[in-house]
Design an enzyme around this catalytic site. Structure first.
Site, PDB file in Angstrom:
ATOM      1  N   GLY A  10       0.818  -1.213   0.000  1.00 34.54           N
ATOM      2  CA  GLY A  10       0.000   0.000   0.000  1.00 34.54           C
ATOM      3  C   GLY A  10       0.853   1.265   0.000  1.00 34.54           C
ATOM      4  O   GLY A  10       2.087   1.201  -0.021  1.00 34.54           O
ATOM      5  N   ILE A  12       1.405   3.649   2.335  1.00 35.87           N
ATOM      6  CA  ILE A  12       2.315   3.820   3.478  1.00 35.87           C
ATOM      7  C   ILE A  12       3.238   2.609   3.596  1.00 35.87           C
ATOM      8  O   ILE A  12       4.454   2.750   3.788  1.00 35.87           O
ATOM      9  CB  ILE A  12       1.497   4.058   4.769  1.00 35.87           C
ATOM     10  CG1 ILE A  12       0.737   5.388   4.653  1.00 35.87           C
ATOM     11  CG2 ILE A  12       2.404   4.059   6.002  1.00 35.87           C
ATOM     12  CD1 ILE A  12      -0.265   5.655   5.751  1.00 35.87           C
ATOM     13  N   SER A  34      -6.031  -5.442  -2.570  1.00 35.01           N
ATOM     14  CA  SER A  34      -7.384  -4.901  -2.735  1.00 35.01           C
ATOM     15  C   SER A  34      -7.327  -3.394  -2.942  1.00 35.01           C
ATOM     16  O   SER A  34      -8.231  -2.811  -3.526  1.00 35.01           O
ATOM     17  CB  SER A  34      -8.241  -5.226  -1.513  1.00 35.01           C
ATOM     18  OG  SER A  34      -7.697  -4.590  -0.376  1.00 35.01           O
ATOM     19  N   LYS A  84      -9.582   1.871   4.918  1.00 34.49           N
ATOM     20  CA  LYS A  84      -9.340   3.189   5.533  1.00 34.49           C
ATOM     21  C   LYS A  84     -10.243   4.315   5.032  1.00 34.49           C
ATOM     22  O   LYS A  84      -9.928   5.488   5.215  1.00 34.49           O
ATOM     23  CB  LYS A  84      -7.876   3.586   5.331  1.00 34.49           C
ATOM     24  CG  LYS A  84      -7.478   3.658   3.873  1.00 34.49           C
ATOM     25  CD  LYS A  84      -6.122   4.287   3.697  1.00 34.49           C
ATOM     26  CE  LYS A  84      -5.811   4.483   2.228  1.00 34.49           C
ATOM     27  NZ  LYS A  84      -4.542   5.070   1.942  1.00 34.49           N
ATOM     28  N   SER A 124      -4.463   5.777  13.925  1.00 35.14           N
ATOM     29  CA  SER A 124      -4.733   7.028  13.209  1.00 35.14           C
ATOM     30  C   SER A 124      -5.153   8.109  14.202  1.00 35.14           C
ATOM     31  O   SER A 124      -5.784   7.814  15.234  1.00 35.14           O
ATOM     32  CB  SER A 124      -5.862   6.773  12.219  1.00 35.14           C
ATOM     33  OG  SER A 124      -6.414   7.987  11.786  1.00 35.14           O
ATOM     34  N   TYR A 148     -14.880   3.441  10.746  1.00 33.54           N
ATOM     35  CA  TYR A 148     -13.432   3.331  10.502  1.00 33.54           C
ATOM     36  C   TYR A 148     -12.668   3.704  11.783  1.00 33.54           C
ATOM     37  O   TYR A 148     -11.818   2.948  12.265  1.00 33.54           O
ATOM     38  CB  TYR A 148     -13.022   4.245   9.341  1.00 33.54           C
ATOM     39  CG  TYR A 148     -11.561   4.564   9.303  1.00 33.54           C
ATOM     40  CD1 TYR A 148     -10.636   3.583   8.982  1.00 33.54           C
ATOM     41  CD2 TYR A 148     -11.093   5.845   9.625  1.00 33.54           C
ATOM     42  CE1 TYR A 148      -9.274   3.869   8.975  1.00 33.54           C
ATOM     43  CE2 TYR A 148      -9.745   6.133   9.607  1.00 33.54           C
ATOM     44  CZ  TYR A 148      -8.841   5.142   9.288  1.00 33.54           C
ATOM     45  OH  TYR A 148      -7.493   5.426   9.288  1.00 33.54           O
ATOM     46  N   LYS A 152     -10.362   1.383  14.599  1.00 33.02           N
ATOM     47  CA  LYS A 152      -8.976   1.703  14.989  1.00 33.02           C
ATOM     48  C   LYS A 152      -8.879   1.776  16.517  1.00 33.02           C
ATOM     49  O   LYS A 152      -7.958   1.229  17.123  1.00 33.02           O
ATOM     50  CB  LYS A 152      -8.526   3.036  14.383  1.00 33.02           C
ATOM     51  CG  LYS A 152      -8.236   2.986  12.908  1.00 33.02           C
ATOM     52  CD  LYS A 152      -6.926   2.273  12.619  1.00 33.02           C
ATOM     53  CE  LYS A 152      -6.633   2.159  11.138  1.00 33.02           C
ATOM     54  NZ  LYS A 152      -5.605   1.169  10.806  1.00 33.02           N
ATOM     55  N   TYR A 176      -1.139   8.050  13.119  1.00 36.08           N
ATOM     56  CA  TYR A 176      -0.712   8.909  12.012  1.00 36.08           C
ATOM     57  C   TYR A 176      -1.590  10.140  11.940  1.00 36.08           C
ATOM     58  O   TYR A 176      -2.802  10.044  12.044  1.00 36.08           O
ATOM     59  CB  TYR A 176      -0.875   8.217  10.662  1.00 36.08           C
ATOM     60  CG  TYR A 176      -0.303   6.832  10.512  1.00 36.08           C
ATOM     61  CD1 TYR A 176       0.743   6.376  11.303  1.00 36.08           C
ATOM     62  CD2 TYR A 176      -0.803   5.990   9.529  1.00 36.08           C
ATOM     63  CE1 TYR A 176       1.260   5.101  11.122  1.00 36.08           C
ATOM     64  CE2 TYR A 176      -0.297   4.723   9.340  1.00 36.08           C
ATOM     65  CZ  TYR A 176       0.734   4.278  10.143  1.00 36.08           C
ATOM     66  OH  TYR A 176       1.226   3.019   9.947  1.00 36.08           O
ATOM     67  N   ASN A 197     -10.396  10.984  -2.090  1.00 41.65           N
ATOM     68  CA  ASN A 197     -11.113  11.662  -1.003  1.00 41.65           C
ATOM     69  C   ASN A 197     -10.195  12.638  -0.297  1.00 41.65           C
ATOM     70  O   ASN A 197     -10.649  13.593   0.305  1.00 41.65           O
ATOM     71  CB  ASN A 197     -11.562  10.639   0.059  1.00 41.65           C
ATOM     72  CG  ASN A 197     -12.657   9.749  -0.464  1.00 41.65           C
ATOM     73  OD1 ASN A 197     -13.583  10.239  -1.105  1.00 41.65           O
ATOM     74  ND2 ASN A 197     -12.550   8.455  -0.202  1.00 41.65           N
ATOM     75  N   ARG A 230      -4.548  20.942   9.147  1.00 40.54           N
ATOM     76  CA  ARG A 230      -4.113  19.574   9.437  1.00 40.54           C
ATOM     77  C   ARG A 230      -2.604  19.531   9.609  1.00 40.54           C
ATOM     78  O   ARG A 230      -1.889  20.391   9.110  1.00 40.54           O
ATOM     79  CB  ARG A 230      -4.477  18.615   8.286  1.00 40.54           C
ATOM     80  CG  ARG A 230      -5.967  18.425   8.051  1.00 40.54           C
ATOM     81  CD  ARG A 230      -6.631  17.637   9.169  1.00 40.54           C
ATOM     82  NE  ARG A 230      -8.029  17.435   8.886  1.00 40.54           N
ATOM     83  CZ  ARG A 230      -9.000  18.313   9.151  1.00 40.54           C
ATOM     84  NH1 ARG A 230      -8.708  19.467   9.711  1.00 40.54           N
ATOM     85  NH2 ARG A 230     -10.254  18.033   8.864  1.00 40.54           N
TER      86      ARG A 230
HETATM   87  C1  UD1 Z   1      -9.159  11.783   6.340  1.00 37.07           C
HETATM   88  C2  UD1 Z   1     -10.173  11.021   7.158  1.00 37.07           C
HETATM   89  C3  UD1 Z   1      -9.438  10.413   8.333  1.00 37.07           C
HETATM   90  C4  UD1 Z   1      -8.358   9.467   7.822  1.00 37.07           C
HETATM   91  C5  UD1 Z   1      -7.423  10.231   6.881  1.00 37.07           C
HETATM   92  C6  UD1 Z   1      -6.510   9.244   6.187  1.00 37.07           C
HETATM   93  C7  UD1 Z   1     -12.345  12.080   6.805  1.00 37.07           C
HETATM   94  C8  UD1 Z   1     -13.416  12.936   7.402  1.00 37.07           C
HETATM   95  N1  UD1 Z   1     -11.238  11.919   7.569  1.00 37.07           N
HETATM   96  O1  UD1 Z   1      -8.556  12.792   7.163  1.00 37.07           O
HETATM   97  O2  UD1 Z   1     -10.326   9.712   9.152  1.00 37.07           O
HETATM   98  O3  UD1 Z   1      -7.613   8.947   8.885  1.00 37.07           O
HETATM   99  O4  UD1 Z   1      -8.155  10.913   5.863  1.00 37.07           O
HETATM  100  O5  UD1 Z   1      -5.591   9.893   5.408  1.00 37.07           O
HETATM  101  O6  UD1 Z   1     -12.477  11.560   5.712  1.00 37.07           O
HETATM  102  N2  UD1 Z   1     -10.176  18.802   1.732  1.00 37.07           N
HETATM  103  C9  UD1 Z   1     -10.707  19.656   0.786  1.00 37.07           C
HETATM  104  N3  UD1 Z   1     -11.004  19.165  -0.436  1.00 37.07           N
HETATM  105  C10 UD1 Z   1     -10.793  17.861  -0.800  1.00 37.07           C
HETATM  106  C11 UD1 Z   1     -10.245  16.979   0.194  1.00 37.07           C
HETATM  107  C12 UD1 Z   1      -9.960  17.494   1.430  1.00 37.07           C
HETATM  108  O7  UD1 Z   1     -10.920  20.847   1.058  1.00 37.07           O
HETATM  109  O8  UD1 Z   1     -11.093  17.465  -1.924  1.00 37.07           O
HETATM  110  C13 UD1 Z   1      -9.825  19.340   3.061  1.00 37.07           C
HETATM  111  C14 UD1 Z   1     -10.567  18.707   4.222  1.00 37.07           C
HETATM  112  O9  UD1 Z   1     -11.775  19.369   4.480  1.00 37.07           O
HETATM  113  C15 UD1 Z   1      -9.526  18.858   5.349  1.00 37.07           C
HETATM  114  C16 UD1 Z   1      -8.181  18.762   4.628  1.00 37.07           C
HETATM  115  O10 UD1 Z   1      -8.449  19.067   3.266  1.00 37.07           O
HETATM  116  O11 UD1 Z   1      -9.616  20.132   5.932  1.00 37.07           O
HETATM  117  C17 UD1 Z   1      -7.565  17.381   4.710  1.00 37.07           C
HETATM  118  O12 UD1 Z   1      -8.498  16.430   4.261  1.00 37.07           O
HETATM  119  P1  UD1 Z   1      -8.096  14.883   3.988  1.00 37.07           P
HETATM  120  O13 UD1 Z   1      -6.860  14.843   3.174  1.00 37.07           O
HETATM  121  O14 UD1 Z   1      -9.307  14.199   3.446  1.00 37.07           O
HETATM  122  O15 UD1 Z   1      -7.721  14.336   5.429  1.00 37.07           O
HETATM  123  P2  UD1 Z   1      -8.607  14.307   6.769  1.00 37.07           P
HETATM  124  O16 UD1 Z   1      -9.999  14.704   6.536  1.00 37.07           O
HETATM  125  O17 UD1 Z   1      -7.858  15.063   7.802  1.00 37.07           O
END
Ligand code: UD1
Length: 351
Positions: A10, A12, A34, A84, A124, A148, A152, A176, A197, A230
């Site tokens: 994967g 990481i 997967s 995840k 996490s 999820y 954890k 993490y 995502n 973040r």
């Molecule tokens: C997400 C998961 C978290 C998981 C981690 C794994 C959610 C709510 N949280 O963390 O449980 O452990 O990934 O890596 O899914 N953002 C945008 N536009 C985008 C994508 C993200 O504005 O298209 C923003 C988000 O609102 C956030 C930041 O970018 O403020 C980081 O988002 P992301 O990379 O998805 O990480 P987390 O939400 O912190």
């Protein structure tokens, strides 16, 4: 040492495997592919110039998985295999409880049976839920908001109680924060199977033209520019943290937990601007509604890992963006065919 890395193909896991090999460990990768690609193994061999033992096995298939313990001499396990996606976990909690919790219990039971007593578990920062304070220390209140996260946390608790009952085990949990970036070679990196995502793979796909623009989820948080903050950590720093954790296992028995973060927070807009700066590519974006379940601010108190594991993240946000971009530019289709071939690769000096 001989290290079994579950989920080693994967995003990481593959970076951890490189660091393990480069610090003199032997590795055995178990992965059901997967959410990863066989091509990763070729890339790992090319980077490390080593033949890699990899077994395309699902850790949930107990019979098959037990053969790994019978056939190989294993000193320690780094356990990353699991699912995840927050969204998927809300739609399919059974999958998450089975894969993340039940299969981890089965793994520990095999470790116990075959007297493999050293474990590093991939947890996490999601276990902190909406944090009450930032920076977040390991002692902060734990609460989860989706299956999820709950799986954890459940594994964390199971491992704690197991370690109380069995004093021959040495277990480290690593929480993490937000791993991004890629290996400096540009040969391995994050390759989501679907529309990403997470922020960084989304940005890099906008940069290649695969996606038209970035949706920024909310600019009305109480932060410097209104966007979420973040603790982004370079995946190579994160991988090095695993090697340190692994090496600490032989010194201490019982259960320990560490945050792996930089201790610094950056907003979504700061990430976008830094990416634009290092890549020279504008990232068009729109501000949309907040994403359900997102917290405003999350960053680690990273002092415990520094004091007890002698580890600290070293790479900057610019490094993270530059390396993520190099990977995506070299591999616009991830590990799939149609990528730029050897000879056309972008090297460090080109960026
Ligand atoms: C997400 C998961 C978290 C998981 C981690 C794994 C959610 C709510 N949280 O963390 O449980 O452990 O990934 O890596 O899914 N953002 C945008 N536009 C985008 C994508 C993200 O504005 O298209 C923003 C988000 O609102 C956030 C930041 O970018 O403020 C980081 O988002 P992301 O990379 O998805 O990480 P987390 O939400 O912190």
């Amino acid at each position: 040492m001989n290290i079994l890395v579950t989920g080693g193909a994967g995003y990481i896991g593959s970076h951890i495997c490189i660091e393990l090999i480069q610090t003199g460990h032997e590795i055995i990768i178990v992965d059901n592919f997967s959410n990863s690609d066989m091509e990763v193994i070729n890339r790992l061999e090319a980077i490390t110039k080593k033949k890699i033992i990899f077994l395309p096995i699902d850790i949930c298939n107990q019979e098959e998985f037990e053969k790994v313990f019978q056939n190989y001499s294993i000193d320690s396990v780094i356990h990353l295999a699991g699912s995840k996606s927050v969204l998927e976990s809300l739609n399919d909690p059974i999958k998450y409880y089975l894969q993340n919790l039940v299969c981890t219990i089965q793994l520990v039971s095999l470790m116990n049976k075959y007297k493999v007593h050293q474990l590093v578990f991939s947890s996490s920062a999601t276990v902190y839920g909406t944090p009450e304070q930032c920076p977040i220390p390991e002692t902060a209140t734990l609460k989860t908001e989706n299956p999820y996260g709950t799986t954890k946390l459940a594994v964390e608790k199971f491992l704690y109680e197991f370690a109380q009952s069995n004093h021959s085990f040495s277990i480290v949990l690593l929480r993490y924060f937000n791993p991004i970036g890629a290996h400096e070679s540009g040969m391995i990196g994050e390759d989501p199977f679907t529309i990403p995502n997470n922020l960084m793979p989304y940005i890099t796909q906008v940069a290649t033209g695969k996606l038209p623009f970035l949706d920024i989820y909310g600019n009305d948080y109480s932060t410097l520019d209104g966007t979420g903050i973040r603790d982004y950590i370079h995946v190579v720093d994160l991988a090095k943290g695993h090697v340190k954790a692994l090496e600490s296992l032989k010194e201490k028995y019982g259960w320990r937990v560490f945050n792996l973060g930089t201790g610094e927070g950056y907003s979504v807009l700061q990430v976008v601007k830094t990416f634009e700066y290092v890549s020279g590519i504008p990232i068009p974006y729109l501000i949309s509604d907040r994403r359900k379940g997102d917290v405003a601010i999350s960053y680690a108190d990273a002092t415990k890992a520094k004091q007890q594991l002698n580890w600290a993240a070293e790479k900057t946000l610019e490094d993270m963006c530059r390396d993520a971009w190099r990977w995506q530019r070299n591999n616009p289709n991830g590990y799939k065919v149609g990528n730029i071939r050897e000879g056309q690769l972008v090297y460090l000096t080109d960026l």
